[in-house]
Design a protein around this motif. Structure first.
Motif, mmCIF file in Angstrom:
data_model
loop_
_atom_site.group_PDB
_atom_site.id
_atom_site.type_symbol
_atom_site.label_atom_id
_atom_site.label_comp_id
_atom_site.label_asym_id
_atom_site.label_seq_id
_atom_site.Cartn_x
_atom_site.Cartn_y
_atom_site.Cartn_z
ATOM 1 N N ASP A 1 22.896 -10.544 -38.141
ATOM 2 C CA ASP A 1 23.944 -11.565 -38.172
ATOM 3 C C ASP A 1 23.336 -12.945 -38.378
ATOM 4 O OD1 ASP A 1 25.734 -9.548 -37.536
ATOM 5 O OD2 ASP A 1 25.714 -10.002 -35.385
ATOM 6 N N LEU A 2 22.141 -13.127 -37.832
ATOM 7 C CA LEU A 2 21.457 -14.419 -37.940
ATOM 8 C C LEU A 2 21.074 -14.702 -39.388
ATOM 9 C CD1 LEU A 2 19.047 -14.010 -34.880
ATOM 10 C CD2 LEU A 2 21.477 -14.639 -34.893
ATOM 11 N N VAL A 3 20.621 -13.657 -40.077
ATOM 12 C CA VAL A 3 20.249 -13.815 -41.485
ATOM 13 C C VAL A 3 21.468 -14.211 -42.310
ATOM 14 C CG1 VAL A 3 19.277 -12.676 -43.516
ATOM 15 C CG2 VAL A 3 18.383 -12.136 -41.234
ATOM 16 N N ILE B 1 16.255 -21.367 -35.698
ATOM 17 C CA ILE B 1 15.526 -20.190 -35.222
ATOM 18 C C ILE B 1 15.751 -20.005 -33.725
ATOM 19 C CG2 ILE B 1 13.229 -19.193 -34.857
ATOM 20 C CD1 ILE B 1 12.350 -20.634 -37.429
ATOM 21 N N ALA B 2 15.633 -21.112 -32.977
ATOM 22 C CA ALA B 2 15.843 -21.059 -31.527
ATOM 23 C C ALA B 2 17.270 -20.649 -31.193
ATOM 24 C CB ALA B 2 15.518 -22.410 -30.899
ATOM 25 N N VAL C 1 24.686 -18.281 -45.396
ATOM 26 C CA VAL C 1 25.936 -19.003 -45.647
ATOM 27 C C VAL C 1 25.796 -20.477 -45.280
ATOM 28 C CG1 VAL C 1 27.054 -18.600 -43.398
ATOM 29 C CG2 VAL C 1 28.457 -18.829 -45.450
ATOM 30 N N GLY C 2 24.998 -20.765 -44.259
ATOM 31 C CA GLY C 2 24.748 -22.163 -43.907
ATOM 32 C C GLY C 2 24.019 -22.904 -45.013
ATOM 33 N N MET C 3 23.073 -22.233 -45.637
ATOM 34 C CA MET C 3 22.339 -22.835 -46.752
ATOM 35 C C MET C 3 23.257 -23.079 -47.939
ATOM 36 S SD MET C 3 19.090 -23.571 -46.378
ATOM 37 C CE MET C 3 18.522 -23.549 -48.085
ATOM 38 N N MET C 4 24.089 -22.116 -48.269
ATOM 39 C CA MET C 4 24.960 -22.255 -49.440
ATOM 40 C C MET C 4 25.939 -23.411 -49.279
ATOM 41 S SD MET C 4 25.792 -18.327 -50.663
ATOM 42 C CE MET C 4 26.620 -17.895 -49.134
ATOM 43 N N PRO D 1 29.040 -13.084 -40.248
ATOM 44 C CA PRO D 1 27.735 -13.710 -39.972
ATOM 45 C C PRO D 1 27.821 -14.609 -38.737
ATOM 46 C CG PRO D 1 28.872 -14.958 -41.654
ATOM 47 C CD PRO D 1 29.772 -13.811 -41.312
ATOM 48 N N SER D 2 26.687 -15.119 -38.304
ATOM 49 C CA SER D 2 26.651 -15.975 -37.124
ATOM 50 C C SER D 2 27.096 -17.399 -37.449
ATOM 51 C CB SER D 2 25.231 -16.014 -36.545
ATOM 52 O OG SER D 2 25.120 -17.018 -35.552
#
Length: 243
Positions: free
Chosen positions: A199-201, A183-184, A206-209, A149-150
């Motif tokens: 990859d952004l999704v 988003i940007a 993973v950032g949220m988790m 992921p990103s």
């Protein structure tokens, strides 16, 4: 969480909740779909279009400037600054730890999923300063060739989650507005050919988790406390000076 829970933003939920379980399930399923190659028909046309519109000096400069805001060094500096400020110290500490945690998680997720980075190379129409380079998504050699992921989006999501919490308690508009940052960053990472859209999704999930886990375990909603022994030490010092 506290009596102020009603003023918490909707993204501040517990690890033992349906919302968190849904994020974990979504990440696992989405990662499996990406690893299977099923998203190529969606991703490839977007990156091909991004390649076709590069070469405008103004647009290239803007994209490079924005994407640099999501670099590790930039976000580490921001995290250190808000850690120094007492009012935002707890948030700063959590964000610092999230940067490290996300770097490790993303670094090992990339080769595990094994999704090759975009084939197109970004060639800006401007002369960049000497020794300036667009930061790759992973500094580890064994993960550098993979894009999912990103890491940039995962860190930007953690910033929006944590700082957005602080802003939301003052202004709901500001709390929601900061979510424009990941988003940007995501848009720029596709533009500079570091990532595919999916990859952004993955980076967002993973950032949220990680943000939910750290915010709950470190109790983001509680103010930063000094040493619990400070009061005891002060009393003992007072007794010693009076003796």
């Amino acid at each position: 969480m506290s009596s102020a829970a009603a003023t918490n933003p909707p993204w501040m939920f517990r690890t033992r909740s349906f919302q968190f379980a849904a994020f974990v399930a979504a990440f696992v399923v989405f990662s499996a779909v990406v690893a299977s190659g099923a998203t190529s028909s969606i991703d490839e046309p977007v990156n091909k279009y991004a390649k076709s519109i590069e070469g405008n000096p103004g647009l290239d400069a803007a994209m490079i400037a924005i994407t640099t805001m999501g670099d590790v060094a930039t976000l580490l500096l921001f995290a250190i600054v808000i850690t120094i400020i007492r009012r935002t110290r707890k948030a700063g500490m959590i964000f610092l730890i999230s940067i490290v945690a996300l770097a490790i998680v993303v670094m090992y997720m990339k080769p595990f999923v094994g999704r090759p980075a975009p084939q197109y190379a970004f060639v800006p129409a401007i002369n960049l300063p000497e020794n300036f380079g667009i930061e790759s998504d992973s500094l580890a050699p064994f993960a550098a060739a993979f894009s999912y992921p990103s890491g940039h989006v995962s860190r930007a999501t953690a910033l929006a989650f944590i700082v957005g919490y602080l802003l939301y308690r003052k202004s709901r508009t500001a709390g929601y507005a900061i979510w424009a940052f990941p988003i940007a960053i995501g848009i720029t990472r596709v533009y500079v050919q570091q990532h595919f859209p999916t990859d952004l999704v993955g980076g967002f999930l993973v950032g949220m988790m990680i943000s939910v886990v750290l915010s709950n375990s470190m109790k983001l909603w509680q103010p930063f406390q000094l040493s619990r022994f400070k009061g005891k030490e002060d009393k003992e010092g007072a007794r010693a000076s009076s003796a």
